[in-house]
Write a protein that holds these residues in place. Structure first.
Motif, PDB file in Angstrom:
ATOM      1  N   ALA A  17       0.847  -1.190   0.000  1.00 24.99           N
ATOM      2  CA  ALA A  17       0.000   0.000   0.000  1.00 24.99           C
ATOM      3  C   ALA A  17       0.884   1.243   0.000  1.00 24.99           C
ATOM      4  CB  ALA A  17      -0.921   0.016   1.214  1.00 24.99           C
ATOM      5  N   ILE A  18       0.392   2.281  -0.652  1.00 30.60           N
ATOM      6  CA  ILE A  18       1.089   3.567  -0.679  1.00 30.60           C
ATOM      7  C   ILE A  18       0.083   4.681  -0.466  1.00 30.60           C
ATOM      8  CG2 ILE A  18       2.952   2.783  -2.183  1.00 30.60           C
ATOM      9  CD1 ILE A  18       1.477   4.268  -4.521  1.00 30.60           C
ATOM     10  N   LYS A  19       0.601   5.827  -0.085  1.00 30.21           N
ATOM     11  CA  LYS A  19      -0.193   7.052  -0.086  1.00 30.21           C
ATOM     12  C   LYS A  19       0.111   7.731  -1.409  1.00 30.21           C
ATOM     13  CE  LYS A  19      -0.585   7.260   4.852  1.00 30.21           C
ATOM     14  NZ  LYS A  19      -0.325   7.960   6.093  1.00 30.21           N
ATOM     15  N   GLN A  20       0.425   9.025  -1.425  1.00 30.26           N
ATOM     16  CA  GLN A  20       0.720   9.706  -2.688  1.00 30.26           C
ATOM     17  C   GLN A  20       1.854   8.990  -3.406  1.00 30.26           C
ATOM     18  OE1 GLN A  20       2.911  13.404  -2.479  1.00 30.26           O
ATOM     19  NE2 GLN A  20       1.870  14.187  -4.291  1.00 30.26           N
ATOM     20  N   GLY A  21       1.668   8.782  -4.711  1.00 36.32           N
ATOM     21  CA  GLY A  21       2.718   8.141  -5.487  1.00 36.32           C
ATOM     22  C   GLY A  21       2.218   7.603  -6.801  1.00 36.32           C
ATOM     23  N   LEU A  22       2.827   6.484  -7.208  1.00 31.21           N
ATOM     24  CA  LEU A  22       2.494   5.869  -8.487  1.00 31.21           C
ATOM     25  C   LEU A  22       2.096   4.418  -8.309  1.00 31.21           C
ATOM     26  CD1 LEU A  22       5.434   7.189 -10.723  1.00 31.21           C
ATOM     27  CD2 LEU A  22       3.106   8.108 -10.560  1.00 31.21           C
ATOM     28  N   LEU A  23       1.007   4.054  -8.951  1.00 36.07           N
ATOM     29  CA  LEU A  23       0.630   2.659  -9.120  1.00 36.07           C
ATOM     30  C   LEU A  23       1.079   2.286 -10.523  1.00 36.07           C
ATOM     31  CD1 LEU A  23      -0.884  -0.015  -8.635  1.00 36.07           C
ATOM     32  CD2 LEU A  23      -2.956   1.143  -9.417  1.00 36.07           C
ATOM     33  N   VAL A  24       1.925   1.267 -10.630  1.00 32.97           N
ATOM     34  CA  VAL A  24       2.444   0.847 -11.929  1.00 32.97           C
ATOM     35  C   VAL A  24       2.039  -0.598 -12.177  1.00 32.97           C
ATOM     36  CG1 VAL A  24       4.496   0.473 -13.341  1.00 32.97           C
ATOM     37  CG2 VAL A  24       4.380   2.442 -11.796  1.00 32.97           C
ATOM     38  N   LEU A  25       1.315  -0.800 -13.273  1.00 30.21           N
ATOM     39  CA  LEU A  25       0.980  -2.135 -13.745  1.00 30.21           C
ATOM     40  C   LEU A  25       2.029  -2.497 -14.778  1.00 30.21           C
ATOM     41  CD1 LEU A  25      -2.846  -1.510 -14.234  1.00 30.21           C
ATOM     42  CD2 LEU A  25      -1.678  -2.364 -12.189  1.00 30.21           C
ATOM     43  N   LEU A  26       2.713  -3.627 -14.604  1.00 29.20           N
ATOM     44  CA  LEU A  26       3.865  -3.979 -15.416  1.00 29.20           C
ATOM     45  C   LEU A  26       3.650  -5.303 -16.136  1.00 29.20           C
ATOM     46  CD1 LEU A  26       6.901  -3.335 -16.101  1.00 29.20           C
ATOM     47  CD2 LEU A  26       7.453  -4.891 -14.205  1.00 29.20           C
ATOM     48  N   GLY A  27       3.823  -5.270 -17.455  1.00 31.38           N
ATOM     49  CA  GLY A  27       3.781  -6.482 -18.263  1.00 31.38           C
ATOM     50  C   GLY A  27       5.144  -6.756 -18.857  1.00 31.38           C
ATOM     51  N   VAL A  28       5.511  -8.027 -18.915  1.00 30.61           N
ATOM     52  CA  VAL A  28       6.802  -8.448 -19.456  1.00 30.61           C
ATOM     53  C   VAL A  28       6.548  -9.364 -20.646  1.00 30.61           C
ATOM     54  CG1 VAL A  28       8.965  -9.682 -18.952  1.00 30.61           C
ATOM     55  CG2 VAL A  28       7.851  -8.320 -17.161  1.00 30.61           C
ATOM     56  N   GLU A  29       7.324  -9.157 -21.721  1.00 32.02           N
ATOM     57  CA  GLU A  29       7.231 -10.057 -22.869  1.00 32.02           C
ATOM     58  C   GLU A  29       8.534 -10.827 -23.011  1.00 32.02           C
ATOM     59  OE1 GLU A  29       7.045  -8.683 -26.974  1.00 32.02           O
ATOM     60  OE2 GLU A  29       7.837  -6.747 -26.362  1.00 32.02           O
ATOM     61  N   GLU A  30       8.499 -11.910 -23.780  1.00 29.65           N
ATOM     62  CA  GLU A  30       9.657 -12.783 -23.943  1.00 29.65           C
ATOM     63  C   GLU A  30      10.892 -12.036 -24.430  1.00 29.65           C
ATOM     64  OE1 GLU A  30      10.221 -15.912 -23.043  1.00 29.65           O
ATOM     65  OE2 GLU A  30       8.185 -16.233 -22.315  1.00 29.65           O
ATOM     66  N   ALA A  31      10.734 -11.016 -25.261  1.00 31.38           N
ATOM     67  CA  ALA A  31      11.873 -10.303 -25.851  1.00 31.38           C
ATOM     68  C   ALA A  31      12.503  -9.292 -24.905  1.00 31.38           C
ATOM     69  CB  ALA A  31      11.433  -9.602 -27.129  1.00 31.38           C
ATOM     70  N   ASP A  32      11.966  -9.091 -23.714  1.00 29.94           N
ATOM     71  CA  ASP A  32      12.491  -8.091 -22.784  1.00 29.94           C
ATOM     72  C   ASP A  32      13.794  -8.545 -22.140  1.00 29.94           C
ATOM     73  OD1 ASP A  32      10.477  -6.222 -23.192  1.00 29.94           O
ATOM     74  OD2 ASP A  32       9.196  -7.093 -21.644  1.00 29.94           O
ATOM     75  N   GLY A  33      14.643  -7.553 -21.844  1.00 27.54           N
ATOM     76  CA  GLY A  33      15.925  -7.834 -21.208  1.00 27.54           C
ATOM     77  C   GLY A  33      16.322  -6.747 -20.237  1.00 27.54           C
ATOM     78  N   ASP A  34      17.572  -6.787 -19.796  1.00 36.89           N
ATOM     79  CA  ASP A  34      18.081  -5.840 -18.809  1.00 36.89           C
ATOM     80  C   ASP A  34      17.967  -4.390 -19.271  1.00 36.89           C
ATOM     81  OD1 ASP A  34      18.705  -7.828 -17.014  1.00 36.89           O
ATOM     82  OD2 ASP A  34      20.810  -7.940 -17.585  1.00 36.89           O
ATOM     83  N   GLU A  35      18.216  -4.143 -20.558  1.00 43.14           N
ATOM     84  CA  GLU A  35      18.143  -2.782 -21.082  1.00 43.14           C
ATOM     85  C   GLU A  35      16.728  -2.217 -20.929  1.00 43.14           C
ATOM     86  OE1 GLU A  35      18.126  -0.814 -25.443  1.00 43.14           O
ATOM     87  OE2 GLU A  35      19.942  -1.960 -24.995  1.00 43.14           O
ATOM     88  N   ASP A  36      15.728  -3.053 -21.183  1.00 45.30           N
ATOM     89  CA  ASP A  36      14.333  -2.615 -21.031  1.00 45.30           C
ATOM     90  C   ASP A  36      14.039  -2.254 -19.583  1.00 45.30           C
ATOM     91  OD1 ASP A  36      13.129  -3.219 -23.797  1.00 45.30           O
ATOM     92  OD2 ASP A  36      14.093  -5.111 -23.273  1.00 45.30           O
ATOM     93  N   ALA A  37      14.474  -3.111 -18.665  1.00 44.77           N
ATOM     94  CA  ALA A  37      14.217  -2.874 -17.243  1.00 44.77           C
ATOM     95  C   ALA A  37      14.917  -1.608 -16.758  1.00 44.77           C
ATOM     96  CB  ALA A  37      14.667  -4.084 -16.426  1.00 44.77           C
ATOM     97  N   ALA A  38      16.164  -1.418 -17.164  1.00 45.72           N
ATOM     98  CA  ALA A  38      16.914  -0.234 -16.730  1.00 45.72           C
ATOM     99  C   ALA A  38      16.258   1.042 -17.240  1.00 45.72           C
ATOM    100  CB  ALA A  38      18.360  -0.322 -17.213  1.00 45.72           C
ATOM    101  N   TRP A  39      15.880   1.066 -18.512  1.00 43.58           N
ATOM    102  CA  TRP A  39      15.263   2.247 -19.115  1.00 43.58           C
ATOM    103  C   TRP A  39      13.938   2.562 -18.425  1.00 43.58           C
ATOM    104  CZ3 TRP A  39      10.695   3.161 -21.837  1.00 43.58           C
ATOM    105  CH2 TRP A  39      10.617   4.389 -22.513  1.00 43.58           C
ATOM    106  N   LEU A  40      13.091   1.533 -18.256  1.00 48.60           N
ATOM    107  CA  LEU A  40      11.764   1.756 -17.696  1.00 48.60           C
ATOM    108  C   LEU A  40      11.842   2.169 -16.225  1.00 48.60           C
ATOM    109  CD1 LEU A  40       8.753   1.784 -18.261  1.00 48.60           C
ATOM    110  CD2 LEU A  40       8.699  -0.663 -17.708  1.00 48.60           C
TER     111      LEU A  40
END
Length: 152
Positions: free
Chosen positions: A22-45
């Motif tokens: 649970a959080i107060k003020q902030g961001l709720l992030v819904l995250l989907g991952v696909e097979e082609a994703d890698g470290d570069e995607d995670a770092a950027w996002l």
């Protein structure tokens, strides 16, 4: 990776009636991952999520980041962000990563965001039937796709 980022006044996740995050003020992030994703995607996002200036400053302009407002982050895994609805009425999730790939990527995002924010990230439970409650602020909702960075 795909993310739906919502600025919230509060958000919480429950699994089987138990609050997992649970959080107060902030961001709720819904995250989907696909097979082609890698470290570069995670770092950027992770960097984008933590530094995106979508919170109001004293003049009411979106000039502050999650870091600037010391806001919370609730990160929820959601494979349905990769739904394909082109054919028929039943969505296909063929592009979504299988759990053996998606779960470590989700856990990596939790660690990356925690390090960037200097505080723990609140979460759901990967693969669980989660109930999310929230109050949108604005509403401000932003979608991102690491495979289409030019448009996001």
């Amino acid at each position: 990776m795909r993310a739906v980022i919502q600025r919230v006044n509060y958000a919480a996740c429950h699994v089987d009636g138990v609050e997992t995050g649970a959080i107060k003020q902030g961001l709720l992030v819904l995250l989907g991952v696909e097979e082609a994703d890698g470290d570069e995607d995670a770092a950027w996002l992770a960097a984008k999520i933590c530094s995106m200036r979508i919170f109001s400053d004293d003049q009411g302009l979106m000039n502050r980041s999650l870091q600037d407002v010391s806001g919370g982050l609730l990160l929820i895994s959601q494979f349905t962000l990769y739904a394909q609805t082109k054919k028929g009425n039943r969505p296909s999730f063929i592009r979504a990563a299988k759990p053996d790939k998606a779960k470590p990527m989700y856990e990596d995002m939790i660690l990356r965001c925690s390090e960037l924010l200097g505080q723990p990230v609140q979460t759901g439970i990967f693969g669980a039937d989660m109930k999310i409650s929230l109050e949108n602020d604005g509403p401000v909702t932003i979608m991102m796709n690491t495979k289409d960075k030019e448009n996001f």
